[in-house]
Design a protein around this motif. Structure first.
Motif, mmCIF file in Angstrom:
data_model
loop_
_atom_site.group_PDB
_atom_site.id
_atom_site.type_symbol
_atom_site.label_atom_id
_atom_site.label_comp_id
_atom_site.label_asym_id
_atom_site.label_seq_id
_atom_site.Cartn_x
_atom_site.Cartn_y
_atom_site.Cartn_z
ATOM 1 N N SER A 121 32.335 43.186 41.685
ATOM 2 C CA SER A 121 30.915 42.856 41.683
ATOM 3 C C SER A 121 30.667 41.819 42.774
ATOM 4 C CB SER A 121 30.486 42.297 40.324
ATOM 5 O OG SER A 121 31.134 41.057 40.082
ATOM 6 N N ILE A 122 29.411 41.684 43.141
ATOM 7 C CA ILE A 122 29.024 40.642 44.093
ATOM 8 C C ILE A 122 27.739 40.003 43.577
ATOM 9 C CG2 ILE A 122 30.149 41.581 46.148
ATOM 10 C CD1 ILE A 122 27.492 42.802 46.958
ATOM 11 N N GLY A 123 27.517 38.792 43.996
ATOM 12 C CA GLY A 123 26.321 38.067 43.586
ATOM 13 C C GLY A 123 26.299 36.708 44.252
ATOM 14 N N ILE A 124 25.361 35.879 43.830
ATOM 15 C CA ILE A 124 25.207 34.557 44.446
ATOM 16 C C ILE A 124 26.492 33.750 44.335
ATOM 17 C CG2 ILE A 124 23.969 32.359 44.281
ATOM 18 C CD1 ILE A 124 21.485 34.012 43.429
ATOM 19 N N GLY A 125 27.141 33.788 43.188
ATOM 20 C CA GLY A 125 28.385 33.044 43.002
ATOM 21 C C GLY A 125 29.634 33.816 43.382
ATOM 22 N N ASN A 126 29.472 35.030 43.858
ATOM 23 C CA ASN A 126 30.623 35.878 44.188
ATOM 24 C C ASN A 126 30.362 36.609 45.504
ATOM 25 O OD1 ASN A 126 33.146 37.007 43.755
ATOM 26 N ND2 ASN A 126 32.333 38.721 42.589
ATOM 27 N N LYS A 127 30.066 35.831 46.535
ATOM 28 C CA LYS A 127 29.802 36.417 47.851
ATOM 29 C C LYS A 127 31.116 36.868 48.487
ATOM 30 C CE LYS A 127 25.751 33.600 48.750
ATOM 31 N NZ LYS A 127 25.142 32.616 49.632
ATOM 32 N N PRO A 128 31.072 37.960 49.232
ATOM 33 C CA PRO A 128 32.299 38.454 49.871
ATOM 34 C C PRO A 128 32.878 37.446 50.874
ATOM 35 C CG PRO A 128 30.580 40.108 49.904
ATOM 36 C CD PRO A 128 29.945 38.846 49.444
ATOM 37 N N LYS A 129 34.177 37.202 50.732
ATOM 38 C CA LYS A 129 34.919 36.325 51.636
ATOM 39 C C LYS A 129 36.217 37.018 52.014
ATOM 40 C CE LYS A 129 33.350 32.110 49.381
ATOM 41 N NZ LYS A 129 33.753 30.988 48.564
ATOM 42 N N PHE A 130 36.647 36.812 53.228
ATOM 43 C CA PHE A 130 37.898 37.415 53.693
ATOM 44 C C PHE A 130 39.069 36.963 52.823
ATOM 45 C CE2 PHE A 130 41.651 37.787 56.409
ATOM 46 C CZ PHE A 130 41.517 39.083 56.880
ATOM 47 N N SER A 131 39.072 35.701 52.424
ATOM 48 C CA SER A 131 40.196 35.183 51.648
ATOM 49 C C SER A 131 40.374 35.929 50.320
ATOM 50 C CB SER A 131 40.034 33.683 51.392
ATOM 51 O OG SER A 131 38.842 33.430 50.684
ATOM 52 N N LYS A 132 39.274 36.349 49.699
ATOM 53 C CA LYS A 132 39.370 37.085 48.434
ATOM 54 C C LYS A 132 39.539 38.584 48.673
ATOM 55 C CE LYS A 132 37.152 38.058 44.051
ATOM 56 N NZ LYS A 132 36.012 37.849 43.173
ATOM 57 N N ALA A 133 38.892 39.120 49.687
ATOM 58 C CA ALA A 133 38.918 40.564 49.946
ATOM 59 C C ALA A 133 40.209 41.015 50.619
ATOM 60 C CB ALA A 133 37.724 40.961 50.807
ATOM 61 N N SER A 134 40.922 40.101 51.230
ATOM 62 C CA SER A 134 42.083 40.498 52.035
ATOM 63 C C SER A 134 43.304 40.824 51.180
ATOM 64 C CB SER A 134 42.423 39.415 53.050
ATOM 65 O OG SER A 134 42.792 38.232 52.400
ATOM 66 N N PHE A 135 44.170 41.611 51.776
ATOM 67 C CA PHE A 135 45.432 42.032 51.167
ATOM 68 C C PHE A 135 46.457 42.151 52.275
ATOM 69 C CE2 PHE A 135 42.708 45.588 52.132
ATOM 70 C CZ PHE A 135 43.522 46.417 52.890
ATOM 71 N N ASN A 136 47.728 42.041 51.914
ATOM 72 C CA ASN A 136 48.808 42.167 52.897
ATOM 73 C C ASN A 136 49.219 43.627 53.019
ATOM 74 O OD1 ASN A 136 49.143 39.427 53.636
ATOM 75 N ND2 ASN A 136 50.179 39.065 51.702
ATOM 76 N N LEU A 137 49.307 44.087 54.230
ATOM 77 C CA LEU A 137 49.800 45.432 54.518
ATOM 78 C C LEU A 137 51.212 45.294 55.060
ATOM 79 C CD1 LEU A 137 48.986 48.457 54.619
ATOM 80 C CD2 LEU A 137 48.463 48.085 57.032
ATOM 81 N N GLU A 138 52.188 45.724 54.250
ATOM 82 C CA GLU A 138 53.599 45.616 54.622
ATOM 83 C C GLU A 138 54.306 46.952 54.548
ATOM 84 O OE1 GLU A 138 54.637 42.797 51.605
ATOM 85 O OE2 GLU A 138 54.084 41.087 52.873
ATOM 86 N N SER A 139 53.563 47.972 54.088
ATOM 87 C CA SER A 139 54.065 49.337 53.992
ATOM 88 C C SER A 139 52.834 50.232 53.877
ATOM 89 C CB SER A 139 54.976 49.502 52.772
ATOM 90 O OG SER A 139 54.251 49.254 51.587
ATOM 91 N N ASN A 140 53.035 51.544 53.874
ATOM 92 C CA ASN A 140 51.904 52.438 53.658
ATOM 93 C C ASN A 140 51.256 52.084 52.326
ATOM 94 O OD1 ASN A 140 52.507 53.751 56.057
ATOM 95 N ND2 ASN A 140 53.676 55.354 55.049
ATOM 96 N N LEU A 141 49.923 52.110 52.291
ATOM 97 C CA LEU A 141 49.220 51.627 51.111
ATOM 98 C C LEU A 141 47.997 52.493 50.822
ATOM 99 C CD1 LEU A 141 49.031 49.253 49.026
ATOM 100 C CD2 LEU A 141 47.637 48.056 50.718
#
Length: 150
Positions: A121-141
């Motif tokens: 979900s997104i909202g005023i208190g849950n705005k999209p940020k790279f730090s939360k949206a990001s993930f590590n790619l270390e193999s096919n995913l």
């Protein structure tokens, strides 16, 4: 004869020494991104991939690392990003119902569906940020991203 042996041994030593310092080829990976339960089959789905926090979120889809436009079939769409080096990534998705490549907005909120990796979900208190949206790619995913309609 000793001179030839010296040249042969020196050449072999040089070859073995420098061949061990060849740069290693960087391994590349695939990222498969899926969205399900779109509210209709209208338009397309824009899948934007980011690898920098200063580029995300990107309302105009201009700062992406890679972008794929996917067809919708039975309320679902997917995209495959190929040849990705190991690293940290985030995904931003738009259900572009009118196929104009931009988020259609009401007064403030989007009228078209949007989604971000790691967000339910997104909202005023849950705005999209790279730090939360990001993930590590270390193999096919393979990841699934929820599309949010306001």
């Amino acid at each position: 004869m000793k001179h030839y042996i010296f040249i042969l041994v020196t050449g072999l030593f040089t070859f073995l020494t420098f061949s061990s310092f060849q740069p290693q080829k960087q391994e590349l990976f695939l990222l498969n991104v899926e969205v399900r339960n779109l509210r209709n089959n209208e338009g397309t789905v824009v899948f934007a991939l980011y690898n920098r926090k200063d580029a995300f979120p990107d309302e105009h889809y201009e700062k992406h690392f890679k972008k794929v436009v996917g067809k919708i079939e039975n309320g679902n769409a997917s995209a495959i990003f190929k040849d990705l080096p190991e690293g940290k990534y985030a995904v931003n998705i738009l259900h572009d119902e009118d196929n104009d490549g931009r988020i259609k907005k009401g007064h403030i909120l989007p009228k078209e569906g949007i989604g971000f990796s790691n967000y339910q979900s997104i909202g005023i208190g849950n705005k999209p940020k790279f730090s939360k949206a990001s993930f590590n790619l270390e193999s096919n995913l393979k990841i699934k991203v929820k599309i949010i309609y306001m």
